[in-house]
Write a protein that holds these residues in place. Structure first.
Motif, PDB file in Angstrom:
ATOM      1  N   TYR A   1     -14.022  20.832  -1.337  1.00  0.00           N
ATOM      2  CA  TYR A   1     -13.590  19.443  -1.388  1.00  0.00           C
ATOM      3  C   TYR A   1     -12.103  19.431  -1.738  1.00  0.00           C
ATOM      4  O   TYR A   1     -11.512  20.477  -2.030  1.00  0.00           O
ATOM      5  N   ALA A   2     -11.489  18.262  -1.725  1.00  0.00           N
ATOM      6  CA  ALA A   2     -10.064  18.168  -2.062  1.00  0.00           C
ATOM      7  C   ALA A   2      -9.840  16.847  -2.773  1.00  0.00           C
ATOM      8  O   ALA A   2     -10.712  15.967  -2.767  1.00  0.00           O
ATOM      9  N   GLY A   3      -8.648  16.692  -3.348  1.00  0.00           N
ATOM     10  CA  GLY A   3      -8.308  15.432  -4.010  1.00  0.00           C
ATOM     11  C   GLY A   3      -8.132  14.322  -2.975  1.00  0.00           C
ATOM     12  O   GLY A   3      -7.974  14.593  -1.782  1.00  0.00           O
ATOM     13  N   PRO A   4      -8.155  13.048  -3.416  1.00  0.00           N
ATOM     14  CA  PRO A   4      -8.072  11.930  -2.470  1.00  0.00           C
ATOM     15  C   PRO A   4      -6.803  11.946  -1.629  1.00  0.00           C
ATOM     16  O   PRO A   4      -6.828  11.570  -0.452  1.00  0.00           O
ATOM     17  N   GLU A   5      -5.682  12.448  -2.196  1.00  0.00           N
ATOM     18  CA  GLU A   5      -4.426  12.456  -1.424  1.00  0.00           C
ATOM     19  C   GLU A   5      -4.538  13.441  -0.259  1.00  0.00           C
ATOM     20  O   GLU A   5      -4.019  13.177   0.830  1.00  0.00           O
ATOM     21  N   GLY A   6      -5.274  14.549  -0.465  1.00  0.00           N
ATOM     22  CA  GLY A   6      -5.457  15.534   0.609  1.00  0.00           C
ATOM     23  C   GLY A   6      -6.383  14.985   1.688  1.00  0.00           C
ATOM     24  O   GLY A   6      -6.113  15.119   2.890  1.00  0.00           O
ATOM     25  N   ILE A   7      -7.455  14.329   1.261  1.00  0.00           N
ATOM     26  CA  ILE A   7      -8.418  13.814   2.238  1.00  0.00           C
ATOM     27  C   ILE A   7      -7.794  12.673   3.043  1.00  0.00           C
ATOM     28  O   ILE A   7      -8.004  12.558   4.252  1.00  0.00           O
ATOM     29  N   ALA A   8      -6.964  11.867   2.391  1.00  0.00           N
ATOM     30  CA  ALA A   8      -6.294  10.767   3.105  1.00  0.00           C
ATOM     31  C   ALA A   8      -5.433  11.291   4.250  1.00  0.00           C
ATOM     32  O   ALA A   8      -5.307  10.666   5.301  1.00  0.00           O
ATOM     33  N   LEU A   9      -4.860  12.489   4.058  1.00  0.00           N
ATOM     34  CA  LEU A   9      -4.029  13.090   5.114  1.00  0.00           C
ATOM     35  C   LEU A   9      -4.876  13.506   6.317  1.00  0.00           C
ATOM     36  O   LEU A   9      -4.432  13.457   7.466  1.00  0.00           O
ATOM     37  N   LEU A  10      -6.112  13.932   6.029  1.00  0.00           N
ATOM     38  CA  LEU A  10      -6.938  14.531   7.078  1.00  0.00           C
ATOM     39  C   LEU A  10      -7.786  13.518   7.837  1.00  0.00           C
ATOM     40  O   LEU A  10      -8.131  13.723   9.002  1.00  0.00           O
ATOM     41  N   VAL A  11      -8.143  12.433   7.167  1.00  0.00           N
ATOM     42  CA  VAL A  11      -9.009  11.431   7.803  1.00  0.00           C
ATOM     43  C   VAL A  11      -8.236  10.746   8.932  1.00  0.00           C
ATOM     44  O   VAL A  11      -7.076  10.386   8.753  1.00  0.00           O
ATOM     45  N   PRO A  12      -8.866  10.570  10.099  1.00  0.00           N
ATOM     46  CA  PRO A  12      -8.120  10.047  11.244  1.00  0.00           C
ATOM     47  C   PRO A  12      -7.765   8.560  11.132  1.00  0.00           C
ATOM     48  O   PRO A  12      -8.273   7.859  10.274  1.00  0.00           O
ATOM     49  N   ASP A  13      -6.915   8.153  12.064  1.00  0.00           N
ATOM     50  CA  ASP A  13      -6.540   6.749  12.248  1.00  0.00           C
ATOM     51  C   ASP A  13      -5.602   6.228  11.157  1.00  0.00           C
ATOM     52  O   ASP A  13      -5.251   6.951  10.232  1.00  0.00           O
ATOM     53  N   PHE A  14      -5.218   4.968  11.311  1.00  0.00           N
ATOM     54  CA  PHE A  14      -4.231   4.353  10.411  1.00  0.00           C
ATOM     55  C   PHE A  14      -4.726   2.973   9.985  1.00  0.00           C
ATOM     56  O   PHE A  14      -5.725   2.474  10.507  1.00  0.00           O
ATOM     57  N   GLY A  15      -3.997   2.332   9.111  1.00  0.00           N
ATOM     58  CA  GLY A  15      -4.226   0.928   8.754  1.00  0.00           C
ATOM     59  C   GLY A  15      -5.643   0.658   8.292  1.00  0.00           C
ATOM     60  O   GLY A  15      -6.213   1.400   7.497  1.00  0.00           O
ATOM     61  N   ARG A  16      -6.237  -0.411   8.859  1.00  0.00           N
ATOM     62  CA  ARG A  16      -7.535  -0.883   8.385  1.00  0.00           C
ATOM     63  C   ARG A  16      -8.623   0.185   8.520  1.00  0.00           C
ATOM     64  O   ARG A  16      -9.430   0.398   7.616  1.00  0.00           O
ATOM     65  N   ILE A  17      -8.628   0.892   9.662  1.00  0.00           N
ATOM     66  CA  ILE A  17      -9.706   1.873   9.890  1.00  0.00           C
ATOM     67  C   ILE A  17      -9.605   3.006   8.863  1.00  0.00           C
ATOM     68  O   ILE A  17     -10.585   3.436   8.264  1.00  0.00           O
ATOM     69  N   HIS A  18      -8.373   3.472   8.639  1.00  0.00           N
ATOM     70  CA  HIS A  18      -8.166   4.527   7.657  1.00  0.00           C
ATOM     71  C   HIS A  18      -8.610   4.038   6.276  1.00  0.00           C
ATOM     72  O   HIS A  18      -9.299   4.745   5.526  1.00  0.00           O
ATOM     73  N   HIS A  19      -8.247   2.796   5.973  1.00  0.00           N
ATOM     74  CA  HIS A  19      -8.610   2.205   4.677  1.00  0.00           C
ATOM     75  C   HIS A  19     -10.140   2.175   4.513  1.00  0.00           C
ATOM     76  O   HIS A  19     -10.668   2.492   3.446  1.00  0.00           O
ATOM     77  N   GLU A  20     -10.821   1.811   5.600  1.00  0.00           N
ATOM     78  CA  GLU A  20     -12.294   1.731   5.518  1.00  0.00           C
ATOM     79  C   GLU A  20     -12.906   3.112   5.242  1.00  0.00           C
ATOM     80  O   GLU A  20     -13.861   3.237   4.484  1.00  0.00           O
TER      81      GLU A  20
ATOM     82  N   GLY B   1     -11.314  16.775  10.322  1.00  0.00           N
ATOM     83  CA  GLY B   1      -9.932  16.636   9.853  1.00  0.00           C
ATOM     84  C   GLY B   1      -8.942  16.724  11.009  1.00  0.00           C
ATOM     85  O   GLY B   1      -9.196  17.395  12.002  1.00  0.00           O
ATOM     86  N   ARG B   2      -7.795  16.051  10.835  1.00  0.00           N
ATOM     87  CA  ARG B   2      -6.863  15.908  11.961  1.00  0.00           C
ATOM     88  C   ARG B   2      -6.065  17.165  12.288  1.00  0.00           C
ATOM     89  O   ARG B   2      -5.580  17.329  13.386  1.00  0.00           O
ATOM     90  N   PHE B   3      -5.848  18.013  11.293  1.00  0.00           N
ATOM     91  CA  PHE B   3      -5.084  19.233  11.600  1.00  0.00           C
ATOM     92  C   PHE B   3      -5.527  20.377  10.698  1.00  0.00           C
ATOM     93  O   PHE B   3      -6.241  20.168   9.709  1.00  0.00           O
ATOM     94  N   GLY B   4      -5.079  21.572  11.053  1.00  0.00           N
ATOM     95  CA  GLY B   4      -5.437  22.760  10.287  1.00  0.00           C
ATOM     96  C   GLY B   4      -4.484  22.947   9.110  1.00  0.00           C
ATOM     97  O   GLY B   4      -3.345  22.465   9.131  1.00  0.00           O
ATOM     98  N   ILE B   5      -4.970  23.656   8.112  1.00  0.00           N
ATOM     99  CA  ILE B   5      -4.140  23.931   6.942  1.00  0.00           C
ATOM    100  C   ILE B   5      -4.051  25.446   6.767  1.00  0.00           C
ATOM    101  O   ILE B   5      -5.055  26.157   6.883  1.00  0.00           O
ATOM    102  N   GLY B   6      -2.862  25.928   6.498  1.00  0.00           N
ATOM    103  CA  GLY B   6      -2.660  27.362   6.257  1.00  0.00           C
ATOM    104  C   GLY B   6      -2.445  27.587   4.765  1.00  0.00           C
ATOM    105  O   GLY B   6      -1.407  27.184   4.220  1.00  0.00           O
TER     106      GLY B   6
END
Ligand SMILES: Cc1cc2nc3c(=O)[nH]c(=O)nc-3n(C[C@H](O)[C@H](O)[C@H](O)COP(=O)(O)OP(=O)(O)OC[C@H]3O[C@@H](n4cnc5c(N)ncnc54)[C@H](O)[C@@H]3O)c2cc1C
Length: 468
Positions: A312-331, A398-403
């Motif tokens: 798992y990761a902190g909310p700031e990390g998950i916010a980066l990975l979850v797709p979309d923007f604005g309202r959908i991202h917020h949901e 998630g939207r992109f890979g992490i190294g």
């Protein structure tokens, strides 16, 4: 530490991550006079940043994520006393035959065998405590991982973590330790070998970035920048490079070593990792309790070149990975407590490269080839099946890979045309410059690297002490 232009140390270390402190501890015990220079800050368990945003911006190079040329993989490179041992998930695994046989054939070094390495793994493990998460403390995210494996008939195993007392019975949520463990449970180098090295006389200077190495007539001069931007310069008979894959390559290239050793910067690997989320009707609360307990242990996955981790990761990390923007991202973010998470970590086959630009900045080129993408897709398909079989209502990749496992660029090997470090852990052609950190990996093992870095560092230290 005062600028000291006249004192000549036995050894100067660049980087206080994992490898540097492991080697320094043994050399200091052996009576060597050592100086360790670290670009990052020196936090203690009382001063670690208290939230993910501050942790990321204060304890990583470039204030957090660094991107490759095509921005498809984001790299996290620790910059702090303790290096990756402060920020990492503390999973410690020995390599298997597959990884060591590959290393033997690519490097030409016969010692890469289970029998030889077992000695050094034993010695490394004697410096830290390793625990599994007891069954009663596994959280719901771990249970989903385990249940999914059972449903699909795949093998998993408990994770081995370098920790000694996470106080789970007191309700502690150990995900916090990704920004530095305030309990002192995580077996980071400042809690273990760096502490004893300092007790044995090591001099540590934090917030000093080494910018150039000059090796002349058997002597080493190291030039750097301190926290105020002032130039510092130190001298020693020997140098140990512990700046990690990108750090060592950048420093050696900026110091002109690339002319004689053309392989510096080549062979960059990172085990690209991709997190996927299953969203359930009920609350999963993946952030609570012990945040990781299981890994895949399936021979089929190993052959296919990927592994899965309960993570798992902190909310700031998950916010980066979850797709979309604005309202959908917020949901999506509003449903965070309903997320389970599994990560696929691929054994990458396509070597990347680190170069430096005219200002000396590191440029990262790292692409996933068809095979690497194929490995990811096979892992992601298993994750889909695990989430579906355990009742997830939606699956988000998630939207992109992490190294995170940054490896290579100064590969160990017998041939100076195709490697940088010789079998005795010395820079080819330089008997007094050593490295045994993540930069010497000749390819991606597909297994968590830190325990092997510790083992190789113990081996390098023993060799250095023998030759003194
Ligand atoms: C979030 C995260 C999770 C991870 N999880 C795991 C895990 O569970 N298990 C595992 O095995 N591995 C994990 N890793 C990877 C592991 O931590 C690294 O492979 C390991 O730390 C590398 O050790 P090292 O000694 O080579 O370099 P590092 O630990 O990276 O240390 C290098 C140090 O050198 C310093 N440095 C670099 N250049 C200079 C310079 N020019 N001057 C002065 N100082 C310099 C850096 O600031 C840094 O502190 C993780 C990494 C991250 C970031």
């Amino acid at each position: 530490m005062a600028k000291d232009y006249f004192k000549v140390f036995d050894f100067i270390f660049v980087g206080a991550g994992i490898s540097g402190p492991f080697i320094a501890n043994d050399l200091c015990k052996g009576g060597a006079n050592c100086l360790m220079l670290e670009a990052g800050n020196h936090y203690t368990r009382r001063t670690y940043p208290t939230n993910g945003l501050d942790g990321t911006s204060q304890m990583y190079w470039a204030g957090g994520l660094e991107l490759g040329h095509d921005a498809k993989i984001a790299f996290l490179r620790p910059k702090v006393v303790g290096g990756g041992s402060i920020m990492n998930q503390a999973l410690v695994d020995r390599f298997d035959d597959v990884a060591l046989d590959d290393w033997k054939s690519v490097s030409g070094i016969k010692d890469f065998s289970m029998a030889d390495m077992a000695t050094w793994y034993d010695k490394a493990e004697s410096e830290i405590e390793i625990q599994e998460i007891p069954a009663k403390f596994r959280n719901k995210n771990a249970e989903i991982f385990d249940q999914g494996f059972k449903n699909l008939n795949f093998d998993n195993a408990p994770l081995r973590r370098a920790q000694n007392d996470c106080r789970l019975e007191e309700g502690n949520c150990c995900i916090e330790c990704l920004n530095g463990c305030r309990l002192g449970s995580k077996q980071s180098t400042p809690e273990t070998v760096l502490k004893t090295a300092l007790e044995n006389g090591l001099t540590l200077a934090s917030q000093v970035e080494v910018t150039q190495i000059i090796a002349k007539n058997g002597d080493i001069r190291v030039i750097g920048r301190d926290a105020m931007g002032g130039q510092v310069s130190y001298r020693a008979h020997n140098l140990v490079l512990g700046g990690g894959a990108i750090g060592n390559a950048r420093l050696l290239l900026n110091s002109g070593f690339g002319k004689k050793l053309p392989h510096i910067g080549q062979g960059f690997f990172c085990h690209p990792q991709f997190m996927s989320f299953g969203i359930y009707d009920e609350k999963i609360n993946s952030h609570l309790g012990a945040f990781q307990a299981f890994k895949s242990d399936d021979k089929g996955f190993r052959q296919e070149g990927f592994k899965l981790e309960n993570v798992y990761a902190g909310p700031e990390g998950i916010a980066l990975l979850v797709p979309d923007f604005g309202r959908i991202h917020h949901e999506y973010m509003e449903k965070l407590s309903h997320f389970a998470c599994i990560e696929v970590c691929t054994r990458d086959t396509n070597p990347g490269q680190i170069k430096v630009n005219r200002k000396g900045k590191a440029l990262i080129r790292k692409e996933q080839n068809k095979e690497d993408i194929n490995r990811y897709e096979k892992g992601a398909k298993v994750i889909d099946d695990i989430f579906k079989s355990t009742g997830a209502k939606e699956i988000v990749h998630g939207r992109f890979g992490i190294g995170l496992h940054l490896m290579g660029c100064c590969a160990i090997g017998t041939d100076p045309a195709t490697s940088v470090i010789d079998p005795e852990f010395r820079l080819h052609g330089h008997g007094n410059i050593f490295a045994a950190d993540s930069s010497i990996f000749p390819n991606a093992p597909g297994i968590n690297p830190s325990l092997t870095i510790m083992a190789l560092s113990k081996k390098a230290a023993a060799g250095i002490l023998r030759s003194r």
